[in-house]
Design an enzyme around this catalytic site. Structure first.
Site, PDB file in Angstrom:
ATOM      1  N   TYR A 154       0.816  -1.211   0.000  1.00 15.18           N
ATOM      2  CA  TYR A 154       0.000   0.000   0.000  1.00 15.18           C
ATOM      3  C   TYR A 154       0.853   1.266   0.000  1.00 15.18           C
ATOM      4  O   TYR A 154       0.472   2.286  -0.556  1.00 15.18           O
ATOM      5  CB  TYR A 154      -0.880   0.034   1.262  1.00 15.18           C
ATOM      6  CG  TYR A 154      -2.221  -0.638   1.166  1.00 15.18           C
ATOM      7  CD1 TYR A 154      -2.461  -1.682   0.281  1.00 15.18           C
ATOM      8  CD2 TYR A 154      -3.264  -0.226   1.985  1.00 15.18           C
ATOM      9  CE1 TYR A 154      -3.691  -2.304   0.223  1.00 15.18           C
ATOM     10  CE2 TYR A 154      -4.509  -0.846   1.932  1.00 15.18           C
ATOM     11  CZ  TYR A 154      -4.714  -1.883   1.053  1.00 15.18           C
ATOM     12  OH  TYR A 154      -5.941  -2.488   1.003  1.00 15.18           O
TER      13      TYR A 154
ATOM     14  N   ASP B  79      -8.918 -11.337  -4.819  1.00 12.43           N
ATOM     15  CA  ASP B  79      -8.434 -10.757  -3.556  1.00 12.43           C
ATOM     16  C   ASP B  79      -8.337 -11.841  -2.487  1.00 12.43           C
ATOM     17  O   ASP B  79      -8.434 -11.561  -1.289  1.00 12.43           O
ATOM     18  CB  ASP B  79      -9.344  -9.621  -3.089  1.00 12.43           C
ATOM     19  CG  ASP B  79      -8.645  -8.629  -2.161  1.00 12.43           C
ATOM     20  OD1 ASP B  79      -7.415  -8.720  -2.005  1.00 12.43           O
ATOM     21  OD2 ASP B  79      -9.337  -7.783  -1.572  1.00 12.43           O
TER      22      ASP B  79
END
Length: 380
Positions: free
Chosen positions: A132, A277
């Site tokens: 991230y 995911d």
């Protein structure tokens, strides 16, 4: 070993009708009609009657937390590593692993080791460097070096934007990151993509539009996922795809509704993929950003939603299968994946009318039979 799949209805993903598929070792070497006598007396050969079954390429999942993920609710909320049996049971023969929120207690060394372990167990694997956060954490100290020097690294991701969990990078910082990955791809013959996690914040895809509008960024180097969080984000994704970027839907119970809306808005299906995911956390936050719930994404959701899309009125099977095969292979630069053709890896699903996997091969090795995985991890 030589295996002949006789008389399958082939969706390669283009429809080829009923033909034979010849597998030699790890590759498909022929698709067409082979005379039965060609196999008479041939040692180490197997003929499988595939009549009544549909043959498709093995699915490619471009977004899997293979080494686990999560942690937004504290250490006890770290999700577990994925199992090889869960992957192949969902028709997936190729995965791309990523870290996600936690680039601190989760390492790229673990991610790389897990990818190599899964490949040793029987499937094809790749990974993204980074997570991230920006600046990106890497194995070598630089994104471009990771892409060039580490065989399994095909790009950087998932980099978070428009999310409270993002490190709120400037567009200038994103431009540098995308450029490093892209140049690394050019130098190594890889995709060199940047995979973006898009959160629910109102800025949506604005940072990525600015990248394309204000910097000399190759559109195909941008790959944005989680685009179904809201109708506004989905419409924004249609606009981004129109500029040449690639967008990805995370499989969920609403995938068919999202796909219909994408099509109705004029979205380019050739620039759309689906992912699972899998083993990533699915946190739920209240309006103040407090964690109020947690779930874990499952690989099987992707498989179920691919067939749900294939059954949509007006949706052709080839279009639905492309979202997890040829489209994804093109995005990731995997020339031997995503298509049934001579010279491709023998990643093949054979499914019946109920969409049950009767047989699945990963690089020529049988990994599923009658819906049951034939390979398991060392500690399963």
């Amino acid at each position: 070993m030589v295996t002949l799949l006789r008389g399958a209805d082939i969706c390669a993903p283009e429809r080829l009708g009923k033909q034979d598929i010849l597998i030699e070792g790890q590759q498909i070497t022929f698709i067409g009609d082979l005379p039965a006598e060609a196999f008479d007396g041939l040692p180490n050969s197997t003929v499988i009657d595939a009549q009544g079954l549909t043959a498709t390429p093995g699915f490619i999942d471009p977004h899997v937390h293979i080494a686990g993920g999560g942690g937004e609710g504290g250490y006890a909320n770290r999700t577990p590593e994925i199992l090889i049996s869960d992957i192949v049971s969902a028709g997936v023969t190729t995965v791309v692993g990523c870290l996600g929120t936690d680039g601190v207690t989760r390492s790229h060394a673990d991610l790389l080791a897990k990818a190599r372990g899964l490949e040793a167990e029987g499937i094809s694997t790749y990974i993204y460097t980074g997570s991230y956060q920006v600046p990106a954490r890497t194995l070598t100290g630089a994104v471009v070096d990771d892409v060039v020097l580490i065989d399994k690294v095909i790009g950087v991701g998932e980099v978070a934007i428009s999310d409270r969990r993002s490190f709120q990078p400037t567009v200038e910082a994103l431009a540098e990151l995308v450029s490093q990955s892209h140049v690394g791809g050019l130098l190594s013959g890889k995709a060199g993509i940047t995979h973006f996690h898009v959160g629910p914040y109102s800025t949506r895809l604005a940072p990525l539009h600015r990248l394309l509008d204000e910097y000399p960024i190759a559109p195909q180097a941008i790959y944005a996922t989680h685009i179904t969080r809201s109708p506004e984000l989905l419409a924004d994704a249609v606009d981004l795809a129109a500029k040449g970027a690639i967008v990805d839907m995370t499989a969920a119970s609403t995938t068919t509704e999202s796909l219909k809306r994408y099509i109705d808005l004029g979205g380019d299906l050739s620039r759309l993929t689906l992912s699972s995911d899998a083993n990533g956390s699915l946190p739920q936050f209240d309006s103040d950003g407090r964690l109020i719930g947690m779930d874990v994404a499952k690989q099987t959701t992707l498989y179920d939603q691919v067939w749900a899309c294939a059954d949509m009125p007006g949706m052709d099977l080839s279009q639905a299968i492309s979202l997890v095969t040829s489209n994804t292979a093109d995005v990731l630069g995997l020339e031997r994946k995503g298509r049934l053709r001579a010279g491709a890896d023998a990643d093949i699903l054979l499914t019946d009318d109920n969409h049950t996997i009767q047989l699945a091969f990963a690089q020529g090795r049988e990994v599923v039979r009658n819906g049951t995985p034939q390979i398991h991890g060392t500690f399963e």
